[in-house]
Design a protein around this motif. Structure first.
Motif, PDB file in Angstrom:
ATOM      1  N   ILE A 240       0.614  -0.876   0.391  1.00  0.00           N
ATOM      2  CA  ILE A 240      -0.299  -0.132   0.413  1.00  0.00           C
ATOM      3  C   ILE A 240       0.645   1.228   0.304  1.00  0.00           C
ATOM      4  CG2 ILE A 240      -2.037   1.164   1.470  1.00  0.00           C
ATOM      5  CD1 ILE A 240      -2.822  -1.717   2.481  1.00  0.00           C
ATOM      6  N   PRO A 241       1.842   1.161   0.603  1.00  0.00           N
ATOM      7  CA  PRO A 241       2.063   3.032   0.856  1.00  0.00           C
ATOM      8  C   PRO A 241       3.713   2.477  -0.486  1.00  0.00           C
ATOM      9  CG  PRO A 241       3.785   1.113   2.618  1.00  0.00           C
ATOM     10  CD  PRO A 241       2.267   0.461   2.178  1.00  0.00           C
ATOM     11  N   ALA A 242       3.848   1.886  -0.829  1.00  0.00           N
ATOM     12  CA  ALA A 242       4.940   1.493  -1.947  1.00  0.00           C
ATOM     13  C   ALA A 242       4.421   1.785  -2.952  1.00  0.00           C
ATOM     14  CB  ALA A 242       5.053  -0.242  -2.022  1.00  0.00           C
ATOM     15  N   MET A 243       2.767   2.260  -2.972  1.00  0.00           N
ATOM     16  CA  MET A 243       1.653   3.212  -4.474  1.00  0.00           C
ATOM     17  C   MET A 243       1.572   4.144  -4.161  1.00  0.00           C
ATOM     18  SD  MET A 243       1.879   0.533  -7.317  1.00  0.00           S
ATOM     19  CE  MET A 243       3.388  -0.172  -6.446  1.00  0.00           C
ATOM     20  N   VAL A 244       1.533   4.073  -3.024  1.00  0.00           N
ATOM     21  CA  VAL A 244       1.260   5.610  -2.763  1.00  0.00           C
ATOM     22  C   VAL A 244       2.177   6.942  -2.541  1.00  0.00           C
ATOM     23  CG1 VAL A 244      -0.463   6.890  -1.210  1.00  0.00           C
ATOM     24  CG2 VAL A 244      -1.016   4.376  -1.238  1.00  0.00           C
ATOM     25  N   LEU A 245       3.053   6.575  -1.905  1.00  0.00           N
ATOM     26  CA  LEU A 245       3.905   6.914  -1.254  1.00  0.00           C
ATOM     27  C   LEU A 245       5.258   7.878  -2.828  1.00  0.00           C
ATOM     28  CD1 LEU A 245       5.177   5.956   1.944  1.00  0.00           C
ATOM     29  CD2 LEU A 245       3.687   7.635   1.497  1.00  0.00           C
ATOM     30  N   PRO A 246       5.578   8.721  -3.326  1.00  0.00           N
ATOM     31  CA  PRO A 246       7.010   8.315  -4.111  1.00  0.00           C
ATOM     32  C   PRO A 246       8.101   7.686  -4.037  1.00  0.00           C
ATOM     33  CG  PRO A 246       5.973  10.998  -2.646  1.00  0.00           C
ATOM     34  CD  PRO A 246       6.141   9.969  -1.757  1.00  0.00           C
ATOM     35  N   VAL A 247       8.199   7.555  -5.251  1.00  0.00           N
ATOM     36  CA  VAL A 247       9.947   6.505  -5.341  1.00  0.00           C
ATOM     37  C   VAL A 247      11.090   7.264  -5.414  1.00  0.00           C
ATOM     38  CG1 VAL A 247       8.891   4.731  -6.177  1.00  0.00           C
ATOM     39  CG2 VAL A 247       9.360   5.954  -7.167  1.00  0.00           C
ATOM     40  N   MET A 248      10.421   8.763  -6.044  1.00  0.00           N
ATOM     41  CA  MET A 248      11.582   9.468  -5.626  1.00  0.00           C
ATOM     42  C   MET A 248      11.010  10.693  -5.987  1.00  0.00           C
ATOM     43  SD  MET A 248      14.036   7.974  -9.700  1.00  0.00           S
ATOM     44  CE  MET A 248      12.233   8.223 -10.523  1.00  0.00           C
ATOM     45  N   TYR A 249      12.166  12.177  -5.882  1.00  0.00           N
ATOM     46  CA  TYR A 249      11.781  13.571  -4.968  1.00  0.00           C
ATOM     47  C   TYR A 249      12.865  13.749  -6.680  1.00  0.00           C
ATOM     48  CZ  TYR A 249       9.390  12.968  -1.237  1.00  0.00           C
ATOM     49  OH  TYR A 249       7.785  12.286  -0.045  1.00  0.00           O
ATOM     50  N   THR A 250      12.561  14.845  -7.361  1.00  0.00           N
ATOM     51  CA  THR A 250      13.431  15.597  -8.215  1.00  0.00           C
ATOM     52  C   THR A 250      13.595  17.129  -8.316  1.00  0.00           C
ATOM     53  OG1 THR A 250      12.695  13.956 -10.227  1.00  0.00           O
ATOM     54  CG2 THR A 250      13.625  16.228 -11.006  1.00  0.00           C
TER      55      THR A 250
ATOM     56  N   TRP B 231      12.438  -9.256 -11.294  1.00  0.00           N
ATOM     57  CA  TRP B 231      11.748  -8.656 -11.917  1.00  0.00           C
ATOM     58  C   TRP B 231      11.503  -7.956 -11.494  1.00  0.00           C
ATOM     59  CZ3 TRP B 231      14.738  -8.917 -16.391  1.00  0.00           C
ATOM     60  CH2 TRP B 231      15.572  -9.434 -17.047  1.00  0.00           C
ATOM     61  N   SER B 232      10.513  -7.920  -9.983  1.00  0.00           N
ATOM     62  CA  SER B 232      10.108  -6.606  -9.666  1.00  0.00           C
ATOM     63  C   SER B 232      11.465  -6.084  -9.432  1.00  0.00           C
ATOM     64  CB  SER B 232       9.398  -6.725  -8.418  1.00  0.00           C
ATOM     65  OG  SER B 232       7.775  -7.651  -9.388  1.00  0.00           O
ATOM     66  N   MET B 233      12.471  -6.322  -8.829  1.00  0.00           N
ATOM     67  CA  MET B 233      13.563  -5.353  -8.501  1.00  0.00           C
ATOM     68  C   MET B 233      13.892  -4.727  -9.581  1.00  0.00           C
ATOM     69  SD  MET B 233      14.995  -5.601  -5.042  1.00  0.00           S
ATOM     70  CE  MET B 233      15.959  -5.104  -4.937  1.00  0.00           C
ATOM     71  N   LEU B 234      13.611  -4.068 -10.738  1.00  0.00           N
ATOM     72  CA  LEU B 234      13.676  -3.668 -11.478  1.00  0.00           C
ATOM     73  C   LEU B 234      13.986  -1.879 -11.448  1.00  0.00           C
ATOM     74  CD1 LEU B 234      14.112  -3.651 -14.555  1.00  0.00           C
ATOM     75  CD2 LEU B 234      11.888  -3.497 -14.823  1.00  0.00           C
ATOM     76  N   ASP B 235      12.430  -1.352 -10.661  1.00  0.00           N
ATOM     77  CA  ASP B 235      12.038  -0.457 -10.008  1.00  0.00           C
ATOM     78  C   ASP B 235      13.486  -0.333  -8.994  1.00  0.00           C
ATOM     79  OD1 ASP B 235      10.249   1.391 -11.017  1.00  0.00           O
ATOM     80  OD2 ASP B 235       8.198  -0.170 -10.156  1.00  0.00           O
ATOM     81  N   ILE B 236      13.958  -0.993  -7.967  1.00  0.00           N
ATOM     82  CA  ILE B 236      14.472  -0.893  -7.390  1.00  0.00           C
ATOM     83  C   ILE B 236      16.059   0.098  -7.757  1.00  0.00           C
ATOM     84  CG2 ILE B 236      15.893  -1.438  -5.024  1.00  0.00           C
ATOM     85  CD1 ILE B 236      13.214  -0.459  -4.700  1.00  0.00           C
ATOM     86  N   PHE B 237      16.020  -0.633  -8.987  1.00  0.00           N
ATOM     87  CA  PHE B 237      18.130  -0.228 -10.028  1.00  0.00           C
ATOM     88  C   PHE B 237      17.588   1.057 -10.445  1.00  0.00           C
ATOM     89  CE2 PHE B 237      18.367  -5.614  -9.477  1.00  0.00           C
ATOM     90  CZ  PHE B 237      19.662  -5.561  -8.517  1.00  0.00           C
ATOM     91  N   VAL B 238      16.934   0.673 -10.685  1.00  0.00           N
ATOM     92  CA  VAL B 238      16.430   2.291 -11.655  1.00  0.00           C
ATOM     93  C   VAL B 238      16.491   3.317 -10.802  1.00  0.00           C
ATOM     94  CG1 VAL B 238      14.717   3.298 -13.233  1.00  0.00           C
ATOM     95  CG2 VAL B 238      14.835   1.324 -13.831  1.00  0.00           C
ATOM     96  N   VAL B 239      15.554   3.624  -9.457  1.00  0.00           N
ATOM     97  CA  VAL B 239      15.755   4.678  -8.731  1.00  0.00           C
ATOM     98  C   VAL B 239      16.682   4.323  -8.437  1.00  0.00           C
ATOM     99  CG1 VAL B 239      15.135   5.020  -6.592  1.00  0.00           C
ATOM    100  CG2 VAL B 239      13.404   4.233  -8.075  1.00  0.00           C
TER     101      VAL B 239
ATOM    102  N   ILE C 140      17.837  14.519  -7.741  1.00  0.00           N
ATOM    103  CA  ILE C 140      16.899  13.425  -7.596  1.00  0.00           C
ATOM    104  C   ILE C 140      17.510  12.412  -6.525  1.00  0.00           C
ATOM    105  CG2 ILE C 140      16.140  11.521  -8.582  1.00  0.00           C
ATOM    106  CD1 ILE C 140      16.276  12.137 -11.615  1.00  0.00           C
ATOM    107  N   THR C 141      16.193  12.363  -5.425  1.00  0.00           N
ATOM    108  CA  THR C 141      17.185  11.514  -4.112  1.00  0.00           C
ATOM    109  C   THR C 141      15.832  10.793  -4.017  1.00  0.00           C
ATOM    110  OG1 THR C 141      15.167  12.934  -2.907  1.00  0.00           O
ATOM    111  CG2 THR C 141      17.778  13.105  -3.256  1.00  0.00           C
ATOM    112  N   ALA C 142      15.783   9.251  -3.756  1.00  0.00           N
ATOM    113  CA  ALA C 142      14.497   8.488  -3.399  1.00  0.00           C
ATOM    114  C   ALA C 142      13.570   8.785  -2.205  1.00  0.00           C
ATOM    115  CB  ALA C 142      15.029   6.891  -3.073  1.00  0.00           C
ATOM    116  N   GLY C 143      12.483   8.133  -2.474  1.00  0.00           N
ATOM    117  CA  GLY C 143      11.803   8.541  -1.528  1.00  0.00           C
ATOM    118  C   GLY C 143      11.348   7.166  -1.182  1.00  0.00           C
ATOM    119  N   PRO C 144      10.682   7.260   0.079  1.00  0.00           N
ATOM    120  CA  PRO C 144       9.714   6.451   1.243  1.00  0.00           C
ATOM    121  C   PRO C 144       9.399   5.154   0.366  1.00  0.00           C
ATOM    122  CG  PRO C 144       8.206   8.044   1.748  1.00  0.00           C
ATOM    123  CD  PRO C 144       9.916   8.869   0.675  1.00  0.00           C
ATOM    124  N   GLY C 145       8.420   5.503  -1.055  1.00  0.00           N
ATOM    125  CA  GLY C 145       8.018   4.398  -1.823  1.00  0.00           C
ATOM    126  C   GLY C 145       8.922   3.243  -1.996  1.00  0.00           C
TER     127      GLY C 145
END
Length: 432
Positions: free
Chosen positions: A282-292, A369-377, A392-397
């Motif tokens: 739930i927080p993974a989808m709602v919270l930002p994964v990156m801040y620009t 393969w879901s780890m793809l987003d983490i590597f991109v971030v 760019i910094t990583a977010g709590p998501g």
């Protein structure tokens, strides 16, 4: 027939007599269609020469990939580049220790540990001997291989490079090409299963008191008997009397691993992992994964879905689809599929065991393969370091999503697929 001549199916628990295969043949379980073993030209079933050559090449390319920057970004007269290890350092120093640890372990530590351990074992086998700590090292290879994600990292690198071309000039470095070659070599090295290396060692350097090798037809079906247990580590079928430790636990007489007819508390622990993953999603989808942060502007947060929309609107629908599938479709499907498998196993359902087993294999394959987003971030944060222009910094998501991936992988590993077939076995059904 001695238990030494048997092989157990990982997915349904059936036992089979083993025999050498002809060119390009594969032996499959007649119940669940799981591949038991295969013929390799010059592969692990015959000698270790090709394994030594491939693994040594992979180790050398791995060192090159870790030593050189992947790409350089040039924007506004400024340049930024980083090796993968430097990217981990950037994340750690920016207070994103959880993501840094995930990238460090899955992209650097576990791939390196797998290749180094495999090379150590292979060199010994080429000389016809078991190296010190042979059993422990091969178990390390098995564990590291489950978490090593070089191929996922390579796709993440490509997505990051394409993404960066819209905001800066991208200059490739040797690290980019080294990771591409490493991905290919790791795929070739994956042919060599640790279980096959245990069997090769039994022929090249027999254990004291080991029975002479032999074989029988691999499709002569047999079922798990109370006195026969297949070792989950080396694959040896152990019959009574088992080797026992001082605490009374049963251990494999070949590799010393603990023996269990079924994974202890498999259903209960799978439910716990699934509940934790669902709450984290739930927080993974709602919270930002990156801040620009850009010059003259504030910080803008991007969730996973907004990133998908961005790629779609900027003319990269292919990347948008890849990220959407890896970040949203795969995690949700995996949670639903594991819940279904665990519930039917708990209820001892006899419904469509083959279909459920195939669903389990798909879950095992796609989960990483879901780890793809983490590597991109991680790569984006490490490369976009233009303090005067943009950062760019990583977010709590991103942290929550990374934890979802790890927990669901643990859940699928904890689930025992043989539970799917136990109710059928108990009702006296036999498969020839």
């Amino acid at each position: 027939m001695s238990a030494e001549h048997l092989i157990g199916c990982h997915d349904c628990g059936s036992l089979y007599h083993r025999e050498p295969l002809n060119s390009c043949e594969r032996a499959r379980c007649v119940r669940c269609r799981h591949e038991l073993y295969r013929w390799h030209a010059g592969g692990p079933l015959r000698r270790a020469d090709s394994l030594v050559a491939l693994t040594l090449g992979a180790v050398l390319v791995y060192l090159l990939a870790q030593s050189f920057p992947i790409v350089t970004l040039e924007m506004g007269g400024m340049a930024s580049s980083a090796t993968l290890l430097e990217a981990v350092g950037v994340l750690w120093n920016a207070g994103m220790q959880v993501i840094a640890a995930m990238v460090l372990l899955c992209a650097i530590v576990f791939p390196g540990l797998e290749l180094a351990s495999l090379l150590y074992v292979a060199v010994g086998l080429r000389r016809g001997r078991r190296v010190p700590g042979f059993n422990m090292v091969l178990r390390v290879v098995q564990g590291a291989r489950h978490w090593a994600m070089t191929e996922v990292l390579m796709i993440g690198i490509l997505i990051t490079v394409i993404k960066m071309t819209s905001m800066a000039r991208v200059v490739p470095h040797p690290g980019l090409f080294a990771f591409g070659v490493l991905t290919i070599l790791c795929a070739l090295v994956m042919r060599y299963e640790p279980k096959a290396l245990w069997e090769l060692a039994d022929r090249l350097a027999p254990r004291p008191g080991q029975a002479a090798g032999g074989g029988a037809h691999p499709h002569a079906g047999a079922h798990v008997a109370g006195a026969l247990v297949s070792c989950g580590a080396c694959g040896l079928v152990n019959g009574h009397p088992w080797q026992r430790a001082k605490n009374g636990a049963a251990h494999c007489r070949r590799c010393g691993a603990a023996l269990y007819r079924r994974i202890p508390n498999s259903i209960g622990w799978t439910w716990v992992m699934l509940a934790a993953a669902t709450l984290l999603y739930i927080p993974a989808m709602v919270l930002p994964v990156m801040y620009t942060r850009t010059i003259g502007g504030g910080a803008e947060g991007d969730t996973i879905m907004s990133g998908v929309v961005l790629f779609w609107n900027t003319g990269s629908p292919g990347l948008a689809i890849i990220i959407f599938i890896a970040s949203m479709v795969v995690p949700v499907s995996k949670l639903v599929a594991l819940a279904w498998l665990n519930a039917t196993a708990q209820l001892r359902s006899r419904m469509a065991p083959l279909a459920r087993t195939r669903a389990y294999r798909v879950v095992e394959f796609v989960g990483r393969w879901s780890m793809l987003d983490i590597f991109v971030v991680a790569l984006t944060v490490a490369l976009v370091r233009f303090d005067a222009l943009a950062t760019i910094t990583a977010g709590p998501g991103a942290i929550a999503f990374g934890c979802v991936v790890i927990v669901t992988m643990v859940a699928s590993h904890q689930f025992d697929p043989r539970l799917i077939w136990d109710p059928i076995e108990s009702n006296g059904e036999r498969h020839a």
